[in-house]
Design a protein around this motif. Structure first.
Motif, PDB file in Angstrom:
ATOM      1  N   THR A  58       2.674  13.533   0.294  1.00 20.71           N
ATOM      2  CA  THR A  58       3.726  14.106  -0.299  1.00 20.71           C
ATOM      3  C   THR A  58       4.674  14.428   0.294  1.00 20.71           C
ATOM      4  OG1 THR A  58       3.418  16.138  -0.753  1.00 20.71           O
ATOM      5  CG2 THR A  58       2.604  15.128  -2.732  1.00 20.71           C
ATOM      6  N   GLY A  59       5.023  13.998   1.682  1.00 21.05           N
ATOM      7  CA  GLY A  59       6.141  14.653   2.617  1.00 21.05           C
ATOM      8  C   GLY A  59       6.637  12.687   2.876  1.00 21.05           C
ATOM      9  N   GLY A  60       7.479  13.415   4.227  1.00 17.34           N
ATOM     10  CA  GLY A  60       7.816  11.991   4.817  1.00 17.34           C
ATOM     11  C   GLY A  60       8.067  12.275   6.051  1.00 17.34           C
ATOM     12  N   GLY A  61       8.011  11.372   7.409  1.00 16.48           N
ATOM     13  CA  GLY A  61       8.284  12.259   8.502  1.00 16.48           C
ATOM     14  C   GLY A  61       8.499  11.104   9.539  1.00 16.48           C
ATOM     15  N   LEU A  62       8.953  11.146  10.618  1.00 15.68           N
ATOM     16  CA  LEU A  62      10.003  10.273  11.671  1.00 15.68           C
ATOM     17  C   LEU A  62       8.716   9.225  11.834  1.00 15.68           C
ATOM     18  CD1 LEU A  62      12.015  10.131  13.856  1.00 15.68           C
ATOM     19  CD2 LEU A  62      10.576  10.302  15.186  1.00 15.68           C
ATOM     20  N   GLN A  63       9.384   7.357  11.593  1.00 10.41           N
ATOM     21  CA  GLN A  63       8.167   6.698  12.336  1.00 10.41           C
ATOM     22  C   GLN A  63       9.309   5.399  12.869  1.00 10.41           C
ATOM     23  OE1 GLN A  63       6.146   5.522  10.289  1.00 10.41           O
ATOM     24  NE2 GLN A  63       5.847   6.890   8.402  1.00 10.41           N
ATOM     25  N   PRO A  64       8.142   5.954  14.092  1.00  9.56           N
ATOM     26  CA  PRO A  64       9.196   5.409  15.666  1.00  9.56           C
ATOM     27  C   PRO A  64       9.196   4.016  15.144  1.00  9.56           C
ATOM     28  CG  PRO A  64       6.902   6.975  16.165  1.00  9.56           C
ATOM     29  CD  PRO A  64       7.182   6.975  14.658  1.00  9.56           C
ATOM     30  N   GLU A 113       0.795  -1.355  -0.255  1.00 12.05           N
ATOM     31  CA  GLU A 113      -0.440  -0.569  -0.177  1.00 12.05           C
ATOM     32  C   GLU A 113       0.632   1.255  -0.060  1.00 12.05           C
ATOM     33  OE1 GLU A 113      -4.251  -0.503   2.932  1.00 12.05           O
ATOM     34  OE2 GLU A 113      -3.017  -2.040   3.476  1.00 12.05           O
ATOM     35  N   GLY A 114       2.090   1.199   0.140  1.00 15.03           N
ATOM     36  CA  GLY A 114       2.681   2.200  -0.111  1.00 15.03           C
ATOM     37  C   GLY A 114       3.484   2.711   1.510  1.00 15.03           C
ATOM     38  N   TYR A 115       4.316   3.970   0.968  1.00 20.23           N
ATOM     39  CA  TYR A 115       4.632   5.217   2.653  1.00 20.23           C
ATOM     40  C   TYR A 115       3.764   4.670   3.098  1.00 20.23           C
ATOM     41  CZ  TYR A 115       7.802   7.534   4.751  1.00 20.23           C
ATOM     42  OH  TYR A 115       8.385   8.710   5.689  1.00 20.23           O
ATOM     43  N   GLY A 116       2.692   5.951   2.649  1.00 19.32           N
ATOM     44  CA  GLY A 116       1.721   6.196   3.117  1.00 19.32           C
ATOM     45  C   GLY A 116       1.212   5.061   4.276  1.00 19.32           C
ATOM     46  N   TYR A 117       0.696   4.171   3.804  1.00 17.74           N
ATOM     47  CA  TYR A 117       0.316   2.759   4.490  1.00 17.74           C
ATOM     48  C   TYR A 117       0.594   2.594   5.361  1.00 17.74           C
ATOM     49  CZ  TYR A 117      -4.926   4.829   3.388  1.00 17.74           C
ATOM     50  OH  TYR A 117      -5.581   5.896   3.142  1.00 17.74           O
ATOM     51  N   VAL A 150      17.016  18.181  -5.622  1.00 15.19           N
ATOM     52  CA  VAL A 150      15.909  18.731  -5.917  1.00 15.19           C
ATOM     53  C   VAL A 150      15.142  17.157  -6.606  1.00 15.19           C
ATOM     54  CG1 VAL A 150      14.789  19.867  -7.748  1.00 15.19           C
ATOM     55  CG2 VAL A 150      16.705  20.833  -6.872  1.00 15.19           C
ATOM     56  N   ARG A 151      14.364  17.093  -5.752  1.00 13.53           N
ATOM     57  CA  ARG A 151      12.897  16.050  -7.071  1.00 13.53           C
ATOM     58  C   ARG A 151      12.591  16.671  -8.285  1.00 13.53           C
ATOM     59  NH1 ARG A 151       9.209  11.728  -3.842  1.00 13.53           N
ATOM     60  NH2 ARG A 151      11.502  11.177  -2.950  1.00 13.53           N
ATOM     61  N   TRP A 152      13.144  16.256  -9.156  1.00 13.55           N
ATOM     62  CA  TRP A 152      12.798  16.317 -10.432  1.00 13.55           C
ATOM     63  C   TRP A 152      11.326  15.391 -10.447  1.00 13.55           C
ATOM     64  CZ3 TRP A 152      15.294  20.952 -12.227  1.00 13.55           C
ATOM     65  CH2 TRP A 152      16.310  21.352 -11.517  1.00 13.55           C
ATOM     66  N   ALA A 153      11.135  14.143 -11.386  1.00  9.71           N
ATOM     67  CA  ALA A 153      10.137  13.840 -11.469  1.00  9.71           C
ATOM     68  C   ALA A 153       8.902  13.180 -10.266  1.00  9.71           C
ATOM     69  CB  ALA A 153      10.382  12.079 -11.767  1.00  9.71           C
ATOM     70  N   MET A 154       8.647  13.647  -9.684  1.00 11.53           N
ATOM     71  CA  MET A 154       7.272  13.823  -8.815  1.00 11.53           C
ATOM     72  C   MET A 154       6.338  12.637  -8.729  1.00 11.53           C
ATOM     73  SD  MET A 154       5.700  17.631  -8.891  1.00 11.53           S
ATOM     74  CE  MET A 154       4.565  16.347  -7.770  1.00 11.53           C
ATOM     75  N   ASP A 155       5.735  12.519  -7.789  1.00  8.23           N
ATOM     76  CA  ASP A 155       4.149  11.841  -7.736  1.00  8.23           C
ATOM     77  C   ASP A 155       3.597  12.817  -7.056  1.00  8.23           C
ATOM     78  OD1 ASP A 155       1.631   9.926  -6.872  1.00  8.23           O
ATOM     79  OD2 ASP A 155       2.840   8.415  -7.543  1.00  8.23           O
ATOM     80  N   PHE A 156       1.310  13.291  -7.415  1.00 11.76           N
ATOM     81  CA  PHE A 156       0.989  14.034  -6.377  1.00 11.76           C
ATOM     82  C   PHE A 156       0.768  12.876  -5.312  1.00 11.76           C
ATOM     83  CE2 PHE A 156      -0.637  15.581 -11.165  1.00 11.76           C
ATOM     84  CZ  PHE A 156      -0.025  16.983 -10.629  1.00 11.76           C
ATOM     85  N   GLY A 157       0.202  11.865  -5.674  1.00  9.06           N
ATOM     86  CA  GLY A 157       0.391  11.151  -4.298  1.00  9.06           C
ATOM     87  C   GLY A 157      -1.429  11.202  -4.288  1.00  9.06           C
ATOM     88  N   MET A 158      -2.193  11.390  -3.425  1.00 10.49           N
ATOM     89  CA  MET A 158      -3.176  11.644  -2.960  1.00 10.49           C
ATOM     90  C   MET A 158      -3.800  12.321  -2.664  1.00 10.49           C
ATOM     91  SD  MET A 158      -3.404  10.253   1.505  1.00 10.49           S
ATOM     92  CE  MET A 158      -5.451  10.638   1.432  1.00 10.49           C
ATOM     93  N   GLN A 159      -5.295  12.856  -3.122  1.00 10.68           N
ATOM     94  CA  GLN A 159      -6.194  13.452  -2.849  1.00 10.68           C
ATOM     95  C   GLN A 159      -7.596  13.588  -1.630  1.00 10.68           C
ATOM     96  OE1 GLN A 159      -8.217  15.344  -6.131  1.00 10.68           O
ATOM     97  NE2 GLN A 159     -10.063  16.031  -4.935  1.00 10.68           N
TER      98      GLN A 159
END
Length: 634
Positions: free
Chosen positions: A302-308, A242-246, A416-425
């Protein structure tokens, strides 16, 4: 209505009675011993271990103080209210978990009565809710976990009236609804719902175990036996479908479950040895680029975060190098930035005395994992902020939370991120407009959402058609060779009916630039192939086969090596429908190529960071000649 509720309660009791025999023969039996309160995650007296960690490392001291400061900020806030948004109460459940976990931690570590009083006030208010919204059971699961932590951690000091109301609410609004078949279909699914709901119910069962021993055993055994369903999806090598977010949701709650079970019963019942589960730490570690942003495919932000949870994995693997990204976040970001994470106090438990300064640099620069959503992740350096980074995926749009992004990639260079993904809405922004968001068939309304189709991802669109939901694209091989880090995928079934064959390979060449190569074979009819890359950069077309991208004072060249007869162009990312999210500051850049019927052809694109143009002169070989190692576990 009252009769209906009585009948449903009677049904729940009947279900408990008919399953009680199984409960005696499950992992937890009547002979199983359980510690006294507090028993969830952190036993009585174990606060001393956290205090030792805090005193030995300034980073952990800052995190501890940030949790206390946020707990102070909560003291004067009114308790959460039962305000539902659409079909969800989930934002309230999550805030309740954050507040109660923080306040309970603050009390156990400081013994200051103000935190106890405020946590009790929150829990009594929540106990008074009419229900915790069992029709969307994630809401119940997170609320039950919140109440269970507070009840267990503060058990000796809660007032008798508060204790009674909280215990009753955990039973009637948490555990009993989970026995109703109308609300527990999550027991059979293989995605994050299973992980979150089983974790929440197990916490509730641990909290009131001595009062409802038969029910508690039944629920914990049920969780141990069914949470392995989503855990199988980490096999064979740890790639999370399910990817990074999930991953941050499902895996973190799976870890909350495993950690609590192991702490309470002194064993993990085989859960930690499920194939691929511990290896998923490598997946998550490699999913973040040098910029700090994640490879946000599928329904991810679109971002990332600390993962306990990564600290739990590091302990189990005895490999602190998997914490390299967490180290960067802890050292380079203010501790207060992390206090929106409702599971943050768990990091103080799982830190296990790990010195942040002693986290070693990872040795591997390429990671690849198979499974239903296989990925390959590669970088030229872990320590150079200007390193090249590529995240590349195969997979299927049929996977939970997936987009039509098979063959897509993200790419970074020079910070720099050149090729990106919108991610979720955001789901509510679509569901409030009547969009049925979670269908997985080819004609599902989900594929009318602008951000979710192949037309706006870094992949191919053939004859303006959607990718095939039923198709599956495996990662067919990868290479860790420093001069040619690469991966390939066979996307043929994803373009079934449009192309006879479709293979894509991506490589970082000579540590200097990136190659994206597609090898295609058309059907008995001609095809128009559109190659697109989504970018936040400013795009200037400088030739028929060349574009110059600029961003943050940096530059990158997009150069089409073949076919020769193409015209570089851009497309707008303006949302076409009123329910589509705006996409400011983004552009689709690429080209269209016409291929005659029943022919073979290749598309070869170079992504060249500034100052690397002179190095981008090597001939790009056919994919058959690319070095290929099989994926781990295959």
């Amino acid at each position: 209505m009252k009769l209906f509720h009585h009948l449903m309660n009677a049904l729940a009791v009947l279900l408990l009675l008919t399953t009680s025999v199984a409960a005696q023969t499950g992992p937890i039996t009547t002979n199983t011993k359980l510690p006294a309160h507090p028993r969830i995650l952190l036993l009585g007296g174990e606060e001393a271990t956290i205090r030792k960690t805090i005193s030995a490392d300034k980073t952990w001291e800052k995190m501890h103080q940030a949790i206390l400061a946020e707990s102070d900020n909560l003291l004067d806030k009114p308790p959460v209210e039962r305000i539902q948004i659409g079909r969800r109460l989930l934002d309230k459940s999550r805030e309740a978990l954050r507040r109660i976990f923080f306040l309970s931690y603050a009390y156990r570590l400081s013994q200051q009565p103000k935190y106890l009083a405020r946590a009790e006030k929150e829990m009594v208010a929540i106990a008074g809710f009419s229900d915790w919204n069992p029709s969307h059971f994630l809401d119940v699961a997170e609320m039950t976990m919140a109440m269970a932590i507070g009840y267990d951690w503060l058990h000796q000091n809660l007032s008798s009236t508060a204790k009674a109301s909280i215990k009753e609410a955990i039973l009637k609004k948490g555990l009993e609804p989970s026995m109703n078949p109308k609300h527990n279909s999550w027991l059979k699914v293989t995605h994050n719902w299973n992980q979150v709901c089983n974790a929440g119910m197990a916490y509730g069962a641990l909290a009131i175990y001595e009062d409802q021993p038969e029910l508690a055993r039944n629920i914990i055994n049920r969780a141990i036996e069914t949470i392995v369903l989503p855990m199988k999806d980490y096999s064979p090598g740890g790639a999370y479908p399910e990817g990074y977010g999930y991953w941050g949701y499902g895996t973190s709650f799976n870890v909350m479950f495993n950690s609590a079970i192991e702490k309470a019963f002194g064993q993990d019942f085989g859960l930690n040895s499920q194939p691929g589960f511990l290896q998923t730490a490598g997946y998550l570690q490699n999913m973040t680029g040098p910029s700090g942003s994640s490879f946000n495919y599928s329904d991810a932000g679109t971002g990332g975060g600390l993962q306990p949870a990564m600290f739990w994995f590091a302990n189990k693997l005895k490999d602190p190098s998997v914490l390299w990204v967490e180290r960067s976040r802890l050292q380079n970001e203010e501790a207060s930035r992390h206090v929106r994470d409702r599971l943050l106090p768990a990091i103080m438990i799982w830190s296990n005395g790990q010195s942040i300064l002693n986290i070693p640099t990872p040795t591997e620069k390429v990671w690849a994992g198979a499974g239903s959503m296989p990925v390959a992740l590669m970088r030229t350096s872990w320590t150079d902020p200007n390193a090249i980074y590529v995240g590349f995926k195969g997979g299927s749009a049929s996977v939970n939370h997936a987009h039509m992004d098979i063959g897509s990639f993200v790419m970074e260079a020079n910070g720099v991120r050149w090729a990106m993904d919108f991610g979720m809405q955001g789901y509510e922004s679509l569901e409030s407009k009547g969009i049925q968001l979670f269908g997985r068939t080819q004609d599902a309304q989900r594929w009318e959402v602008f951000r979710y189709t192949n037309r706006v991802h870094n992949t191919l669109t053939v004859n303006n058609e959607l990718q095939r939901v039923a198709g599956k694209a495996p990662i067919t091989g990868f290479s860790k060779a420093p001069a040619f880090m690469s991966a390939t995928t066979d996307m043929s079934t994803v373009y079934e009916g449009s192309l006879a064959k479709a293979n894509r390979g991506i490589a970082i060449v000579d540590q200097a630039y990136v190659v994206v190569r597609d090898e295609l074979e058309t059907m008995p009819q001609a095809s128009t192939i559109r190659w697109t890359m989504l970018t936040p950069a400013q795009v200037k077309i400088t030739g028929k086969n060349r574009a110059e991208l600029t961003q943050n004072g940096k530059k990158m060249i997009l150069q089409v090596q073949e076919p020769a007869q193409i015209t570089m162009k851009t497309w707008s990312t303006d949302p076409p429908k009123d329910y589509d999210a705006p996409n400011p500051g983004t552009t689709l850049v690429g080209f269209e190529a016409k291929m005659p019927a029943q022919t073979k052809g290749a598309l070869t694109v170079l992504l060249i960071p500034e100052n690397a143009e002179k190095k981008a002169t090597n001939k790009v070989h056919p994919l058959a000649h690319w070095p290929k190692s099989p994926l781990p576990g295959k």
